[in-house]
Design a protein around this motif. Structure first.
Motif, PDB file in Angstrom:
ATOM      1  N   THR A 126      15.847  57.999 -51.241  1.00 34.59           N
ATOM      2  CA  THR A 126      17.152  57.416 -51.557  1.00 34.59           C
ATOM      3  C   THR A 126      18.088  58.477 -52.145  1.00 34.59           C
ATOM      4  O   THR A 126      17.666  59.587 -52.497  1.00 34.59           O
ATOM      5  CB  THR A 126      16.983  56.278 -52.566  1.00 34.59           C
ATOM      6  OG1 THR A 126      16.452  56.829 -53.793  1.00 34.59           O
ATOM      7  CG2 THR A 126      16.034  55.209 -52.033  1.00 34.59           C
ATOM      8  N   ASP A 127      19.358  58.109 -52.271  1.00 32.05           N
ATOM      9  CA  ASP A 127      20.317  59.020 -52.900  1.00 32.05           C
ATOM     10  C   ASP A 127      19.853  59.401 -54.307  1.00 32.05           C
ATOM     11  O   ASP A 127      19.974  60.564 -54.719  1.00 32.05           O
ATOM     12  CB  ASP A 127      21.697  58.361 -52.973  1.00 32.05           C
ATOM     13  CG  ASP A 127      22.336  58.169 -51.611  1.00 32.05           C
ATOM     14  OD1 ASP A 127      21.893  58.825 -50.649  1.00 32.05           O
ATOM     15  OD2 ASP A 127      23.277  57.352 -51.511  1.00 32.05           O
ATOM     16  N   ALA A 160      18.882  63.158 -55.577  1.00 38.87           N
ATOM     17  CA  ALA A 160      19.678  63.748 -56.659  1.00 38.87           C
ATOM     18  C   ALA A 160      18.782  64.181 -57.820  1.00 38.87           C
ATOM     19  O   ALA A 160      18.983  65.252 -58.410  1.00 38.87           O
ATOM     20  CB  ALA A 160      20.722  62.748 -57.146  1.00 38.87           C
ATOM     21  N   THR A 170      11.701  62.881 -49.323  1.00 36.18           N
ATOM     22  CA  THR A 170      12.749  63.251 -50.276  1.00 36.18           C
ATOM     23  C   THR A 170      13.057  64.737 -50.183  1.00 36.18           C
ATOM     24  O   THR A 170      14.224  65.155 -50.267  1.00 36.18           O
ATOM     25  CB  THR A 170      12.321  62.877 -51.708  1.00 36.18           C
ATOM     26  OG1 THR A 170      12.087  61.468 -51.772  1.00 36.18           O
ATOM     27  CG2 THR A 170      13.391  63.249 -52.718  1.00 36.18           C
ATOM     28  N   ARG A 225      15.102  65.310 -47.020  1.00 31.60           N
ATOM     29  CA  ARG A 225      16.496  64.871 -47.148  1.00 31.60           C
ATOM     30  C   ARG A 225      17.273  65.785 -48.091  1.00 31.60           C
ATOM     31  O   ARG A 225      18.488  65.938 -47.960  1.00 31.60           O
ATOM     32  CB  ARG A 225      16.542  63.421 -47.657  1.00 31.60           C
ATOM     33  CG  ARG A 225      17.935  62.844 -47.524  1.00 31.60           C
ATOM     34  CD  ARG A 225      18.025  61.382 -47.840  1.00 31.60           C
ATOM     35  NE  ARG A 225      19.440  61.014 -47.931  1.00 31.60           N
ATOM     36  CZ  ARG A 225      19.898  59.989 -48.602  1.00 31.60           C
ATOM     37  NH1 ARG A 225      19.058  59.183 -49.240  1.00 31.60           N
ATOM     38  NH2 ARG A 225      21.182  59.738 -48.646  1.00 31.60           N
TER      39      ARG A 225
END
Length: 399
Positions: free
Chosen positions: A202-203, A207, A287, A290
């Motif tokens: 996920t974002d 992050a 992750t 991405r």
């Protein structure tokens, strides 16, 4: 229906490996009895304990046969022989299956499956993950010509005796077809990827990882996978050095383990823009993919490697990260025809550095390729769809 599966290596998503068959077995075991004959090689290499070792409904028979990428040729051959002997014995002991599913590599695992199928008079299906013995012969692992001839003869006899053959790439399918194997015996099933695990990237997780690695404001090139002799790690290090002066904002992440790990450790110690990342569990790798601006799928420039079906290709595209490939074969066609990546010649570090330099100067190219990456992955690489095809082939094999 009772399905006996012969696979020397079993992994689950807690392992630093693709765990392809975990997804396929989980799907098939919902409706059929599955007996897996394997080894405990990867069970001791679990990095987390989030997933059960076996999918629900799968019965396992496992031998304690050590194996790792740093083994020499003779030690690997011994491991292959040990598993084949165990699989042959266990295959004759278990309840009679309706069909046998033999998975290479190595070729000896498929040989054991074929032998048990013949003795028990049941059909068998051959899944071809790599072209053996073409690959070890090309890498110089089988220098004896008599041994080469025996292995190639065994390979063709396995293709002939199998009820159906499942190569993992169009290149492998073409190779087998050119040996005179009928088209109706061949179904290409790509390696694929796990979208349920990819959804974890996920974002917020990306992050957090970027912050943890202090990569804010930096471009990231990722190589994730085995540091094997065939993966051309020295070329990637050369490309990183060639790119450093013109693109100082780029960090290279090398995630995995294998033969060239020492070389990478030395490079990471000498250059701050090269980082060596420990192997990650399967459920976490997405992750990392991405996080990257682009990933690299590299191999030596050997024709036999053009047919490869590398897991890192599918995983990268599944989260929208475009890929640079160094094979001239079907993976080049895939990324170029679908606009989800680029080709750079194998063994040419300066060409790879130039390609990356151009992409980082034109970020709109990366953005367009990112959108195309997810689109082709979603329509073609879903392992749940691949599992349904696999199940259908096994069911049809007994008719």
């Amino acid at each position: 229906m009772h399905i006996a599966v012969f696979s020397q290596y079993h992994t689950n998503p807690d392992c630093p490996a693709t765990s392809r068959h975990y997804a396929l077995l989980a799907h098939i075991a919902r409706t059929h009895r599955v007996t897996l004959i394997t080894t405990r090689t990867w069970e001791q290499q679990r990095l987390t304990q989030e997933f059960s070792w076996l999918p629900e409904g799968v019965e396992m028979h496992a031998a304690n046969v050590p194996y790792h990428n740093k083994m020499g040729i003779r030690r690997r051959a011994l491991a292959f022989g040990q598993y084949a002997t165990y699989a042959l014995r266990e295959g004759l002991r278990i309840a009679k299956p309706d069909v046998i599913w033999g998975i290479s590599t190595p070729l000896t695992a498929a040989w054991a499956a074929e032998q048990v199928a013949r003795w028990r008079r049941v059909p068998w299906v051959f899944e071809v993950q790599d072209l053996w013995p073409s690959f070890p012969v090309a890498m110089g692992a089988v220098p004896n010509q008599w041994a080469q001839k025996r292995l190639f003869s065994m390979e063709k006899s396995l293709y002939q005796s199998a009820r159906h053959i499942l190569p993992l790439s169009p290149g492998m399918t073409s190779y087998i077809r050119n040996l005179g194997i009928p088209e109706q015996k061949l179904t290409t099933v790509l390696n694929g990827t796990d979208f349920d695990l990819a959804a974890r990237a996920t974002d917020a997780t990306v992050a957090a990882l970027r912050q943890q690695l202090h990569l804010e404001g930096r471009r990231v090139v990722l190589y994730a996978g085995t540091f094997g002799r065939a993966n051309n790690i020295p070329m990637l290090i050369g490309a990183a050095l060639a790119l450093a002066a013109s693109c100082p904002e780029v960090t290279w992440l090398f995630m995995g383990h294998g033969y060239d790990e020492v070389l990478l450790r030395e490079a990471a110690a000498a250059y701050p823009f090269i980082r060596l990342v420990p192997p990650q569990p399967r459920h976490a790798v997405f992750t990392w993919f991405r996080l990257a601006d682009v990933s690299v799928v590299s191999f030596l420039g050997l024709p036999v490697l053009d047919a490869n079906s590398p897991a890192k290709l599918y995983d990268s595209l599944a989260v929208g990260t475009p890929v640079i490939v160094t094979n001239k074969g079907w993976t080049r066609d895939l990324v170029e025809d679908n606009g989800c990546g680029w080709y750079s010649p194998a063994d040419d570090a300066s060409a790879l550095a130039q390609q990356l330099r151009h992409l980082f100067k034109h970020p709109e190219l990366l953005q367009a390729a990112s959108k195309a990456s997810y689109q082709i992955a979603a329509t073609t690489f879903d392992r749940q769809k691949i599992a349904a095809i696999m199940q259908e082939v096994l069911e049809q094999a007994i008719n």
